[in-house]
Write a protein that holds these residues in place. Structure first.
Motif, short mmCIF file in Angstrom:
data_model
loop_
_atom_site.label_atom_id
_atom_site.label_comp_id
_atom_site.label_asym_id
_atom_site.label_seq_id
_atom_site.Cartn_x
_atom_site.Cartn_y
_atom_site.Cartn_z
N THR A 81 -44.47 118.65 23.69
CA THR A 81 -43.68 119.87 23.58
C THR A 81 -44.49 120.93 22.84
OG1 THR A 81 -41.63 118.59 23.50
CG2 THR A 81 -41.55 120.84 22.66
N ALA A 82 -44.51 122.14 23.36
CA ALA A 82 -45.31 123.22 22.76
C ALA A 82 -44.85 123.50 21.34
CB ALA A 82 -45.21 124.47 23.61
N ARG A 83 -45.82 123.57 20.44
CA ARG A 83 -45.53 123.94 19.05
C ARG A 83 -46.21 125.25 18.68
NH1 ARG A 83 -46.21 118.13 16.03
NH2 ARG A 83 -45.18 119.20 14.30
N GLY A 84 -46.69 125.94 19.69
CA GLY A 84 -47.30 127.25 19.53
C GLY A 84 -47.33 127.94 20.88
N PRO A 85 -47.74 129.20 20.92
CA PRO A 85 -47.76 129.95 22.18
C PRO A 85 -48.75 129.36 23.19
CG PRO A 85 -47.90 131.42 20.29
CD PRO A 85 -48.10 130.04 19.77
N GLN A 86 -48.41 129.50 24.45
CA GLN A 86 -49.28 129.08 25.55
C GLN A 86 -49.26 130.15 26.62
OE1 GLN A 86 -47.99 125.22 26.95
NE2 GLN A 86 -48.39 124.21 24.98
N THR A 130 -38.36 122.92 39.26
CA THR A 130 -37.70 122.36 38.07
C THR A 130 -38.45 122.74 36.81
OG1 THR A 130 -36.82 120.52 39.36
CG2 THR A 130 -36.94 120.22 36.97
N VAL A 131 -39.78 122.71 36.86
CA VAL A 131 -40.57 123.10 35.69
C VAL A 131 -40.28 124.55 35.32
CG1 VAL A 131 -42.91 123.37 34.78
CG2 VAL A 131 -42.39 121.45 36.29
N VAL A 132 -40.22 125.42 36.32
CA VAL A 132 -39.97 126.85 36.07
C VAL A 132 -38.57 127.07 35.51
CG1 VAL A 132 -39.72 129.10 37.17
CG2 VAL A 132 -41.59 127.60 37.84
N GLU A 133 -37.58 126.41 36.10
CA GLU A 133 -36.18 126.71 35.76
C GLU A 133 -35.67 125.96 34.53
OE1 GLU A 133 -33.93 125.87 39.26
OE2 GLU A 133 -34.73 127.59 40.38
N GLU A 134 -36.21 124.76 34.26
CA GLU A 134 -35.62 123.94 33.21
C GLU A 134 -36.55 123.62 32.05
OE1 GLU A 134 -33.64 120.46 34.76
OE2 GLU A 134 -33.17 121.47 36.67
N ASP A 160 -53.28 124.78 40.52
CA ASP A 160 -52.76 125.66 39.47
C ASP A 160 -52.30 124.92 38.22
OD1 ASP A 160 -53.09 128.17 40.78
OD2 ASP A 160 -51.41 127.66 42.08
N ALA A 161 -51.85 123.68 38.36
CA ALA A 161 -51.33 122.96 37.20
C ALA A 161 -52.44 122.50 36.25
CB ALA A 161 -50.52 121.74 37.65
N HIS A 162 -53.64 122.30 36.76
CA HIS A 162 -54.69 121.66 35.95
C HIS A 162 -55.05 122.41 34.67
CE1 HIS A 162 -54.93 119.06 39.35
NE2 HIS A 162 -55.64 119.87 40.10
N PRO A 163 -55.30 123.72 34.70
CA PRO A 163 -55.66 124.40 33.45
C PRO A 163 -54.58 124.27 32.38
CG PRO A 163 -56.23 125.77 35.33
CD PRO A 163 -55.41 124.64 35.87
N PRO A 181 -44.24 126.01 28.13
CA PRO A 181 -44.38 127.40 28.60
C PRO A 181 -45.62 127.64 29.46
CG PRO A 181 -44.89 127.23 26.25
CD PRO A 181 -44.31 125.92 26.66
N GLY A 182 -46.75 127.03 29.10
CA GLY A 182 -47.97 127.23 29.88
C GLY A 182 -47.84 126.65 31.27
N LEU A 183 -47.32 125.45 31.37
CA LEU A 183 -47.15 124.81 32.68
C LEU A 183 -46.13 125.56 33.52
CD1 LEU A 183 -48.02 122.47 34.48
CD2 LEU A 183 -46.21 121.09 33.46
N ALA A 184 -45.07 126.08 32.88
CA ALA A 184 -44.07 126.85 33.62
C ALA A 184 -44.67 128.13 34.19
CB ALA A 184 -42.88 127.17 32.72
N LEU A 185 -45.53 128.80 33.41
CA LEU A 185 -46.19 129.99 33.91
C LEU A 185 -47.07 129.66 35.11
CD1 LEU A 185 -47.20 131.70 30.55
CD2 LEU A 185 -45.63 132.65 32.26
N ALA A 186 -47.81 128.55 35.01
CA ALA A 186 -48.65 128.14 36.13
C ALA A 186 -47.80 127.78 37.35
CB ALA A 186 -49.52 126.95 35.72
#
Length: 297
Positions: free
Chosen positions: A166-171, A74-78, A116-119, A84-89
């Motif tokens: 919510t991300a307000r910059g690149p991750q 769900t994190v990856v798809e939605e 993998d989620a921790h960083p 973005p950082g958590l979705a990549l992880a």
């Protein structure tokens, strides 16, 4: 082995209060492996699969609330946009089958340094919502990890949700493993830019007894960006500053030698990942720094 299967959240909290030794079971991607290989034999299992609120998520304008059992899929798809950082992880976790079952809450509960989620959670500045029959509290993720595979939960507490801004910059997130998929990380690194506060946050996995931040590297890079006017201009980070950032990131590690890699290799790899993620995040930020800064105002 006693099997407890509450039908709702309050019933689950009551069961945990009555049996503090009960081990929570949701996706089971870590726990069932340990049981199947006879590495662990808990007296009681607390099955949380019948509690729908743990599988729900809410994405508001400022914060995303992830139920503890929301799967990585769900994190990856939605949630790739706001997280973005958590979705990549999440995308690097195991196989599709594992991503269908495993969750960020489960990663936190296990508290493995290699999770993998921790960083990504550290870089984003997440808060962990935990609860018991006594009430609930929010624990900053920086304070959640207390030792190898140990966390700040009281014996009667359960993880209810994870709150991530919510991300307000690149991750970015990157990890090193012996192959491209289905591996436990030799080391991992996450970087998040926060233009609204002109700060930088990092997260390092599998290179210390717990997941850690490289705070000296963060402060150094934030100073370089601020003093050089990079936040407003989007100009590239000087190569010497990028190298120093990587050195400070590696210095934050306290790795060990094990079958997956040596301590020296982990330090070197973290430095490489720090440089790479800095290049990726700043390249994305530099495309339109005014939009990021103005949107943060």
């Amino acid at each position: 082995m006693e099997f407890l299967r509450p039908a709702g959240w309050q019933e689950a909290l009551a069961a945990k209060a009555a049996h503090p030794d009960a081990v929570p079971l949701a996706g089971g991607t870590d726990l069932m492996v340990e049981i199947n290989f006879d590495r662990r034999r808990p007296a009681r299992l607390l099955d949380l699969s019948r509690i729908p609120e743990l599988r729900a998520h809410e994405a508001g304008p400022d914060t995303v609330r992830l139920g503890a059992a929301v799967p990585y899929r769900t994190v990856v798809e939605e949630l790739r946009g706001p997280l973005p950082g958590l979705a990549l992880a999440a995308h690097t976790v195991g196989s599709p089958q594992i991503r269908n079952r495993g969750s960020v809450g489960g990663n936190l509960g296990t508290a493995s340094p290699a999770g993998d989620a921790h960083p990504a959670l550290l870089a984003a500045g997440a808060r962990v919502e935990v609860a018991s029959v006594r009430g609930s509290r929010l624990i900053p993720v920086d304070e959640f990890y207390t030792g190898p595979k140990r966390n700040a939960l009281a014996p009667d507490e359960l993880i209810r949700a994870v709150h991530v801004d919510t991300a307000r910059g690149p991750q970015q997130f990157a990890k090193v493993g012996p192959r491209n998929a289905m591996v436990i990380a030799v080391c991992a690194f996450a970087l998040a830019l926060h233009p609204h506060t002109r700060t930088v946050r990092t997260g390092i996995g599998s290179a210390a007894p717990t997941p850690v931040r490289a705070t000296a590297a963060e402060e150094f890079l934030a100073g370089v960006l601020d003093e050089g006017g990079h936040w407003a201009s989007g100009r590239p980070v000087p190569p010497a500053a990028a190298r120093r950032f990587a050195e400070l990131a590696a210095a934050a590690c306290a790795p060990i030698d094990d079958v997956r890699g040596s301590a020296d290799y982990r330090r070197h790899a973290v430095a490489v990942l720090a440089r790479r993620t800095l290049h990726w995040t700043w390249a994305e930020y530099g495309r339109d720094p005014r939009e990021a800064v103005e949107g943060a105002a």
